[in-house]
Write a protein that holds these residues in place. Structure first.
Motif, PDB file in Angstrom:
ATOM      1  N   SER A  74       0.837  -1.210   0.000  1.00 23.21           N
ATOM      2  CA  SER A  74       0.000   0.000   0.000  1.00 23.21           C
ATOM      3  C   SER A  74       0.868   1.256   0.000  1.00 23.21           C
ATOM      4  CB  SER A  74      -0.918   0.005   1.227  1.00 23.21           C
ATOM      5  OG  SER A  74      -1.754  -1.136   1.234  1.00 23.21           O
ATOM      6  N   LYS A 108      -0.254   7.383   3.562  1.00 23.57           N
ATOM      7  CA  LYS A 108      -1.556   8.062   3.646  1.00 23.57           C
ATOM      8  C   LYS A 108      -1.640   9.278   2.730  1.00 23.57           C
ATOM      9  CE  LYS A 108      -2.786   6.643   8.342  1.00 23.57           C
ATOM     10  NZ  LYS A 108      -3.109   7.081   9.720  1.00 23.57           N
ATOM     11  N   GLU A 109      -0.527   9.989   2.557  1.00 21.78           N
ATOM     12  CA  GLU A 109      -0.553  11.209   1.753  1.00 21.78           C
ATOM     13  C   GLU A 109      -0.390  10.937   0.267  1.00 21.78           C
ATOM     14  OE1 GLU A 109       1.565  10.658   4.171  1.00 21.78           O
ATOM     15  OE2 GLU A 109       0.706  11.800   5.826  1.00 21.78           O
ATOM     16  N   TRP A 138      -1.325   8.175  -3.327  1.00 19.61           N
ATOM     17  CA  TRP A 138      -2.206   7.165  -3.901  1.00 19.61           C
ATOM     18  C   TRP A 138      -1.568   6.607  -5.176  1.00 19.61           C
ATOM     19  CZ3 TRP A 138      -6.979  10.848  -4.790  1.00 19.61           C
ATOM     20  CH2 TRP A 138      -6.611  11.873  -5.664  1.00 19.61           C
TER      21      TRP A 138
END
Length: 586
Positions: A516, A519-520, A522
């Motif tokens: 993955s 968080k900041e 994509w």
């Protein structure tokens, strides 16, 4: 030839033996060799004779001492090799000599040979019991380095352990991870292939199939191996086979055309000039013993007078096969016009002296050991006593310590009786005339530091004469954005490529997992990298911005109006009863 010290020689001049049927009513006939003569092996044996004659004419090595020889044909057969080993150990001369001039013709002081690993193993178990040193020029099985089992065995050719490691590194170097493997069903082939498969496993190479065969197996067995090669998906085939076995397999493959294959060969067959007639193997590569030059050998090989030929049944057979005539018989009698200079056979080809030099060095190693045992250096010259009773055990002891140079080639043995391992990388390339020739394209030296042993210094020709490196993989590499999933029941080189799930990426080729993004960030559309999430601001001109502004300003105004009303009526009972400080704060 008789001499003060006699050296035995054993070569595979024929490759088959005559099958004797025992009727148990009479003494069986001696085992006889059959089939066509191997002129390359004949050259090895003649090189041994040449070396002995050279030593006998030397004034520095064994001066005043004459070496003799007894050379046998083992037919590449264990029964014959064992029979020869006993003959060499027992001696042939039953006569007891008296007086000073005592011939030692019955005593073999050392043995050169055999050309194969399996016969050499059988011979070493016999000669080792009598402490007779055996120096092989062509037995490469790594098992022969075990000094507990073979204490009297030496060799001038490197052990297959080095070659197996070199072949695995060669396959890895060109990116081949999906290969086929065939080997001789003998000590040479089985041990060599086992070492190669272990080295290949460490390099991450997968083997689609591994087949073994032997030249005396039924034709159906050879045919089955050929069919496996034809049906396989592996474009690269590693063949750890003896020359005689490989010839049988290639003859079977030539009967029915098969898809092109990139052949990787062991030194036994890849440098054999007789194999170059199989044109569909163009582009074959493998490791061979380094080329060498032996001054005077070619003239010696071509110096075959009719009297010399007639005196030797072996040379007679070679002569009759080469010129298709008969010596001393009525039909197609050789008329004397035959010229060996015009022959194009491995016997006369001295342009690629590799194993021949190994046999040559083996004779010199034995001669130096004898010299150290019977000669004493006085002033600048050596004095040798040919009447000294020298046992083979003493020669065996001296052989462990020999260290000399002959024609620029160093000869020495380590604790296992092995020499320093150096190879040439050879490639089968088509010449301008259309014939296939051996071309040296690189070198491998096991004595160099790890990672520096292997180098290529010339362009290679690949299967079918191509210039591009062939691809031989079970599955193509998985690109970034996917992950590898192994195919059930297949080797680790066979897998499927699955796209990464939503929100995860893989940024390496052949990645086993996806991960993955922070968080900041994509994933991008290809899911092979993480991109930073953009920061967005509301505008006063947007509908949502206008609505939020109206509510915010209206709410603020209502709060101010309420505060003003409360302030003006702060002295009234209703406000004071509602806790005026808290109301103002709210």
């Amino acid at each position: 030839m008789d001499g003060d010290f006699v050296i035995g020689g054993v070569f595979n001049i024929h490759y088959y033996i005559h099958t004797v049927k025992h009727n148990y009513t009479s003494i069986p006939e001696p085992i006889k060799c059959k089939g066509s003569i191997d002129s390359r092996e004949l050259r090895f044996s003649r090189a041994m004779v040449f070396a002995i004659e050279e030593i006998n004419n030397s004034t520095e090595l064994l001066p005043g001492i004459k070496l003799g020889y007894q050379i046998y044909d083992s037919c590449g057969s264990v029964p014959v090799a064992v029979h020869v080993a006993f003959q060499l150990s027992n001696g042939l001369d039953p006569v007891f000599y008296t007086g000073d001039n005592c011939s030692q013709s019955g005593m073999v002081i050392a043995v050169v040979g055999d050309s194969g690993s399996t016969p050499s193993i059988s011979m070493s178990r016999i000669t080792g019991s009598f402490n007779i040193p055996q120096v092989s020029h062509y037995a490469t099985c790594a098992c022969l380095s075990d000094k507990q089992q073979y204490p009297s065995f030496f060799r001038t050719i490197p052990s297959d352990q080095f070659q197996a490691d070199a072949l695995a590194k060669l396959v890895k170097h060109f990116g081949w991870t999906w290969i086929g493997a065939v080997n001789s069903d003998s000590d040479y082939g089985n041990n060599g292939m086992a070492s190669f498969l272990e080295a290949a496993r460490k390099e991450g190479i997968c083997v689609e199939y591994s087949e073994s065969f032997y030249r005396t197996h039924p034709h159906s067995r050879i045919q089955r191996v050929a069919d496996v090669i034809r049906r396989s998906t592996a474009m690269v085939v590693v063949a750890f086979t003896a020359s005689g076995d490989m010839r049988i397999l290639l003859e079977e493959l030539s009967r029915k055309p098969s898809p092109p294959r990139q052949w990787i060969g062991s030194e036994s067959w890849v440098t054999d000039p007789d194999m170059l007639r199989f044109s569909f193997c163009t582009g074959a590569i493998g490791f061979g013993i380094e080329k060498s030059v032996i001054p005077g050998l070619r003239d010696f090989l071509l110096d075959l007078s009719p009297s010399k030929v007639s005196a030797s049944p072996l040379l007679t057979e070679f002569w009759e096969d080469a010129f298709n005539c008969r010596l001393g018989k009525n039909k197609s009698v050789c008329d004397g016009t035959e010229n060996i200079q015009t022959l194009q056979t491995p016997y006369t080809d001295t342009s690629q002296l590799r194993i021949t030099n190994m046999a040559y060095k083996a004779v010199y190693a034995i001669a130096h050991a004898i010299h150290n045992a019977v000669c004493k250096k006085t002033n600048a010259t050596a004095q040798c006593d040919k009447f000294t009773r020298t046992e083979s055990k003493e020669v065996l002891s001296q052989l462990k310590n020999v260290n000399f140079s002959q024609n620029g080639y160093d000869v020495s043995f380590d604790a296992n009786g092995d020499p320093v391992a150096t190879y040439e990388l050879v490639n089968w390339q088509k010449s301008e005339s259309g014939s296939i020739e051996l071309v040296t394209v690189g070198r491998y030296d096991a004595s160099l530091p790890v990672g520096q042993e292997f180098r290529i210094n010339r362009k290679l020709t690949w299967m079918d004469g191509g210039t591009q490196v062939p691809v031989s993989v079970c599955s193509v590499s998985c690109p970034p954005g996917t992950r590898k999933v192994l195919q059930k029941g297949k080797p680790i080189c066979c897998y499927d490529c699955i796209p990464c799930p939503e929100g995860e990426i893989s940024n390496d080729t052949d990645s086993p997992d996806c991960f993955s993004c922070p968080k900041e960030f994509w994933p991008n559309a290809e899911r092979d990298t993480c991109l930073p999430k953009p920061v967005e601001f509301l505008s006063f001109s947007e509908v949502l911005g206008i609505i939020l502004t109206v509510f915010s300003v209206g709410g603020a105004c209502l709060a101010i109006v309420t505060a003003v009303v409360f302030y003006r009526h702060r002295t009234t009972p209703i406000v004071r009863a509602n806790n005026s400080e808290l109301s103002f704060l709210l």
